[in-house]
Design a protein around this motif. Structure first.
Motif, short mmCIF file in Angstrom:
data_model
loop_
_atom_site.label_atom_id
_atom_site.label_comp_id
_atom_site.label_asym_id
_atom_site.label_seq_id
_atom_site.Cartn_x
_atom_site.Cartn_y
_atom_site.Cartn_z
N TYR A 150 16.63 58.01 -5.61
CA TYR A 150 15.81 59.24 -5.66
C TYR A 150 15.87 59.78 -4.16
O TYR A 150 15.79 61.14 -3.88
CB TYR A 150 14.06 58.76 -5.82
CG TYR A 150 13.10 59.68 -5.50
CD1 TYR A 150 12.97 60.93 -6.31
CD2 TYR A 150 12.42 59.65 -4.21
CE1 TYR A 150 11.97 61.93 -6.03
CE2 TYR A 150 11.62 60.86 -3.86
CZ TYR A 150 11.53 61.85 -4.90
OH TYR A 150 10.38 62.78 -4.52
N ASN A 154 16.83 63.36 -3.37
CA ASN A 154 15.62 64.45 -2.78
C ASN A 154 16.19 65.09 -1.64
O ASN A 154 16.02 66.30 -1.08
CB ASN A 154 14.62 63.49 -2.55
CG ASN A 154 13.28 64.34 -1.93
OD1 ASN A 154 13.01 65.24 -2.69
ND2 ASN A 154 12.57 63.96 -1.15
N THR A 155 17.05 64.30 -0.68
CA THR A 155 17.64 64.77 0.70
C THR A 155 18.56 66.10 0.07
O THR A 155 18.78 67.01 0.76
CB THR A 155 18.32 63.74 1.28
OG1 THR A 155 17.21 62.89 1.63
CG2 THR A 155 19.05 64.15 2.55
N VAL A 157 18.78 67.84 -2.65
CA VAL A 157 18.16 68.96 -3.21
C VAL A 157 17.36 69.64 -2.33
O VAL A 157 17.33 71.20 -2.03
CB VAL A 157 17.38 68.81 -4.20
CG1 VAL A 157 16.34 69.72 -4.89
CG2 VAL A 157 17.92 68.16 -5.60
N ASN A 158 16.75 69.02 -1.13
CA ASN A 158 15.97 69.79 -0.28
C ASN A 158 16.95 70.51 0.69
O ASN A 158 16.59 71.61 1.21
CB ASN A 158 15.01 68.94 0.62
CG ASN A 158 13.79 68.46 -0.20
OD1 ASN A 158 13.25 69.14 -1.10
ND2 ASN A 158 13.35 67.26 -0.13
N GLY A 159 17.95 69.81 0.97
CA GLY A 159 19.18 70.59 1.85
C GLY A 159 19.54 71.78 1.11
O GLY A 159 19.91 72.93 1.90
N LYS A 160 19.67 71.87 -0.33
CA LYS A 160 20.20 73.16 -1.14
C LYS A 160 19.10 74.17 -1.00
O LYS A 160 19.36 75.48 -0.76
CB LYS A 160 20.65 72.80 -2.45
CG LYS A 160 21.90 71.77 -2.50
CD LYS A 160 22.84 72.48 -2.12
CE LYS A 160 24.34 71.74 -2.04
NZ LYS A 160 25.42 72.31 -1.36
N ILE A 161 18.04 73.69 -1.24
CA ILE A 161 16.82 74.76 -1.11
C ILE A 161 16.57 75.17 0.18
O ILE A 161 16.53 76.53 0.12
CB ILE A 161 15.35 73.81 -1.58
CG1 ILE A 161 15.50 73.42 -3.01
CG2 ILE A 161 14.19 74.83 -1.50
CD1 ILE A 161 14.33 72.59 -3.64
N SER A 162 16.86 74.61 1.31
CA SER A 162 16.51 75.12 2.66
C SER A 162 17.80 76.15 3.07
O SER A 162 17.68 76.96 3.79
CB SER A 162 16.26 74.09 3.63
OG SER A 162 17.59 73.24 3.69
N GLN A 163 18.91 75.77 2.28
CA GLN A 163 20.10 76.79 2.65
C GLN A 163 19.74 78.10 1.88
O GLN A 163 20.44 79.09 2.35
CB GLN A 163 21.26 76.12 2.06
CG GLN A 163 21.89 75.24 2.67
CD GLN A 163 22.98 74.40 2.04
OE1 GLN A 163 23.47 74.73 1.09
NE2 GLN A 163 23.68 73.31 2.59
#
Length: 164
Positions: A150, A154-155, A157-163
């Protein structure tokens, strides 16, 4: 207690278990819906080319072992969270090997898939199965594996979202 009392008590508990089992196995009773109209190929095409390989380090496993809640009970495997936390440094290496091998082979050992469902009372009449929610108790080592994976997902997905 007379033997008739024990038999009656046993029968009562078996009846309660059967009612809860039947209720939770009934798809109509489940509070969620399931869509049969999902096109997996379309979803994958929308995602584009995204590469994601999970690399588990011994540090990841050690952190998960050290963060486990010792006040929780043992899972169906009988392994207490307290034992895992107290032996975290000794267990980090073998569990890292196990988790890496599991991900590499795409296979989770059967012993980590065993679970127990416990009905937890919500509110209302205690004699109605619909007033209970099922809670799945999984093996403690599976919880550690889940925490590590997880964290990686999580790391990512959050990296992709912030991009975006």
């Amino acid at each position: 207690m007379p033997s008739g009392g024990i038999k009656a008590l046993k029968h009562r508990y078996e009846s309660v278990i059967r009612v809860h089992g039947d209720y939770f196995a009934n798809p109509i009773a489940k509070p969620y819906t399931q869509s049969e109209n999902i096109d997996l190929d379309q979803l994958l095409n929308e995602c584009g080319e995204v590469s994601f390989d999970i690399e588990i380090s011994e540090t990841d496993v050690l952190k998960a072992l050290q963060s486990i809640n010792m006040n929780k009970g043992a899972g169906p495997d009988g392994i207490s969270p307290k034992l895992l936390k107290n032996c975290a440094k000794s267990l980090a290496t073998p569990l890292t090997v196990l988790f890496r091998k599991s991900l590499h082979q795409g296979c989770v050992p059967d012993v980590l898939k065993k679970s127990r469902i416990v009905p937890i009372f919500k509110s209302g009449k205690k004699n109605s199965a619909s007033n209970y929610r099922p809670v799945v108790i999984i093996p403690t080592i599976a919880k550690i594996f889940e925490m590590v994976v997880y964290g990686k997902i999580n790391t990512f997905v959050n990296g992709k979202i912030s991009q975006n």
